[in-house]
Design an enzyme around this catalytic site. Structure first.
Site, short mmCIF file in Angstrom:
data_model
loop_
_atom_site.label_atom_id
_atom_site.label_comp_id
_atom_site.label_asym_id
_atom_site.label_seq_id
_atom_site.Cartn_x
_atom_site.Cartn_y
_atom_site.Cartn_z
N ASP A 254 0.84 -1.20 0.00
CA ASP A 254 0.00 0.00 0.00
C ASP A 254 0.87 1.25 0.00
O ASP A 254 1.19 1.77 1.06
CB ASP A 254 -0.92 -0.02 1.22
CG ASP A 254 -1.96 1.08 1.21
OD1 ASP A 254 -2.26 1.60 0.13
OD2 ASP A 254 -2.46 1.42 2.29
N GLU A 288 -2.95 10.06 -1.14
CA GLU A 288 -4.19 9.28 -1.05
C GLU A 288 -4.57 8.98 0.39
O GLU A 288 -5.75 9.00 0.74
CB GLU A 288 -4.03 7.96 -1.83
CG GLU A 288 -5.31 7.14 -1.92
CD GLU A 288 -5.50 6.16 -0.78
OE1 GLU A 288 -6.59 5.58 -0.68
OE2 GLU A 288 -4.56 5.96 0.01
N GLU A 289 -3.57 8.72 1.23
CA GLU A 289 -3.85 8.17 2.55
C GLU A 289 -4.62 9.11 3.46
O GLU A 289 -5.51 8.68 4.19
CB GLU A 289 -2.55 7.74 3.24
CG GLU A 289 -1.84 6.56 2.57
CD GLU A 289 -2.62 5.26 2.66
OE1 GLU A 289 -3.75 5.26 3.18
OE2 GLU A 289 -2.08 4.23 2.21
N ASP A 316 -4.55 -0.32 -6.08
CA ASP A 316 -4.37 0.13 -4.70
C ASP A 316 -5.01 -0.86 -3.73
O ASP A 316 -5.63 -0.47 -2.75
CB ASP A 316 -4.97 1.54 -4.50
CG ASP A 316 -4.71 2.08 -3.10
OD1 ASP A 316 -3.76 1.60 -2.45
OD2 ASP A 316 -5.46 2.97 -2.65
N HIS A 386 -1.53 -0.76 6.56
CA HIS A 386 -1.29 0.38 7.45
C HIS A 386 -0.53 0.00 8.71
O HIS A 386 -0.78 0.54 9.79
CB HIS A 386 -2.61 1.07 7.83
CG HIS A 386 -3.32 1.70 6.69
ND1 HIS A 386 -4.56 2.29 6.82
CD2 HIS A 386 -2.98 1.84 5.38
CE1 HIS A 386 -4.95 2.76 5.66
NE2 HIS A 386 -4.01 2.50 4.77
#
Length: 419
Positions: A254, A288-289, A316, A386
């Site tokens: 990611d 993006e996060e 993604d 994450h």
């Protein structure tokens, strides 16, 4: 599958640059890296599109728990992205545990005021496609801080949005509401959450949070864009992923995987000298996060230019074995892609049922662009998503390159036969 460079490039990105939070020095290095890799891949044109991005800072942080008159015990934790911290001071209060937002909403504010709240919100394991489970469970991560603050709570802790039963905390974006106090929000591993929930049934618990995270002023970053010019049309086909990552692990699945797969698609067209009718453009999206500023900026840019982007595909969801494509488009267009199913089946691509394409390319929908998203096998993704576990070593070379292969094939089919 033999000569692809995506795996080697992912090693370079993850090991020599590492995690790439928006606004960080590492993210700035990644911008230069992506610009160079697009040039090396054979792009006719490479440029940077300026984007102002959030600059969230984590800093030192800790969580301790005490049972009754017992001693304090340190628990592994991560502040949630965009959270405000305790300004380096100890925040100590009683800890109350709820299994869901629904249970929390039944409790009057006077019982919540001044307390720290833990949500032991379990990842719904009954979903075969774990992305569906993530979307459902992720609601708690995004809204819990605001809901607790409305009742006077002092901080919120959530059980990580994880498909694993380990003790690895997962970060991820949370949101505040205007006019509501910005209380600290953190995540702990599933194992710790279950243990605390069980202890709370028979013991009074206290929590001590100390954190320095805060949102700083926005900084300048860039979408990194490279393309090979269309031979017959000015229309554009976009392929991309996001260059940023959270500030733990290495951002391998990611979304380093999506970045190197997208560059590989362009490189393959050039290496095989495939004649592309439309311009094929790689976009390495910024932020993006914790903001999607890159995706929003790109959509605004093409709209202002009146540029026709006919198709966009994003990777993604990790670099695992590809299984299908999500198709965010009209049913007539879905039927066109589904008619190519037998051409994809030899690569293990069979699932064309999803309708979600991707966060970065989502804003392009307002410009009339048809969108698709690579759908890899999802069973392991949310074990490491994450977290500090999202490293290069978790990526398999063949799986990664197979994803790049099927993305390139779809781009080729769209370029040649889209109507």
């Amino acid at each position: 599958m033999k000569d692809g460079l995506a795996y080697d490039q992912l090693y370079d990105l993850t090991k020599n640059i590492g995690h790439r939070l928006s606004g960080s020095d590492a993210n700035a290095k990644a911008v230069k890296w992506a610009e160079q890799k697009l040039k090396e891949a054979g792009a006719d044109k490479v440029w940077l599109e300026e984007v102002m991005v959030p600059n969230w800072y984590r800093g030192q942080e800790s969580l301790k728990i005490k049972t009754g008159n017992g001693s304090w015990k340190t628990i592994k934790m991560l502040s949630l992205g965009n959270s405000e911290g305790t300004k380096g001071k100890d925040l100590v209060s009683d800890l109350l545990v709820f299994n869901s937002l629904e249970d929390f909403n039944k409790v009057p504010a006077e019982q919540i005021k001044g307390k720290i709240i833990l949500f032991n919100n379990e990842f719904p394991q009954e979903y075969i496609k774990t992305m569906h489970a993530y979307r459902e469970a992720g609601i708690v991560r995004r809204v819990a801080a605001a809901e607790v603050a409305k009742k006077g709570g002092k901080a919120v802790i959530i059980r990580s949005i994880s498909s694993a039963y380990d003790d690895v905390p997962h970060t991820g974006a949370m949101k505040y509401e205007d006019g509501v106090e910005k209380i600290p929000a953190i995540a702990i591993g599933p194992k710790s959450a279950v243990e605390l929930a069980n202890l709370a049934k028979t013991n009074k618990l206290s929590a001590e949070i100390n954190s320095n995270c805060t949102m700083r002023a926005d900084v300048k970053s860039y979408n990194v864009i490279g393309e090979i010019t269309g031979k017959e049309s000015k229309n554009v086909i976009v392929v991309g992923g996001h260059l940023d990552s959270w500030d733990v692990g290495e951002g391998a699945h990611d979304d380093g995987a999506g970045i190197v797969q997208s560059i590989e698609a362009l490189r393959t067209f050039k290496k095989l000298n495939l004649p592309n009718k439309n311009t094929i453009r790689v976009v390495c999206f910024a932020n993006e996060e914790n903001g999607v500023k890159g995706g929003i900026a790109y959509a605004k840019s093409i709209a202002s230019k009146g540029e026709k982007n006919i198709f966009g595909i994003e990777s993604d969801s990790g670099g695992f074995s590809p299984r299908g494509f999500g198709l965010d488009m009209s049913e007539d267009k879905r039927k066109i892609i589904k008619s190519w199913k037998n051409l994809f089946l030899p690569y293990g691509i069979y699932d064309f049922t999803e309708t979600y394409a991707g966060t970065d390319i989502g804003p392009m929908k307002t410009t009339g662009t048809d969108l698709a998203g690579l759908v890899p096998d999802s069973q392991r993704y949310f074990d490491i998503h994450h977290t500090e576990e999202d490293t290069f070593e978790k990526v398999n070379r063949r799986e990664l390159l197979l994803g790049a292969t099927v993305m390139t094939q779809l781009i080729y089919m769209v370029d040649q036969y889209w109507k």
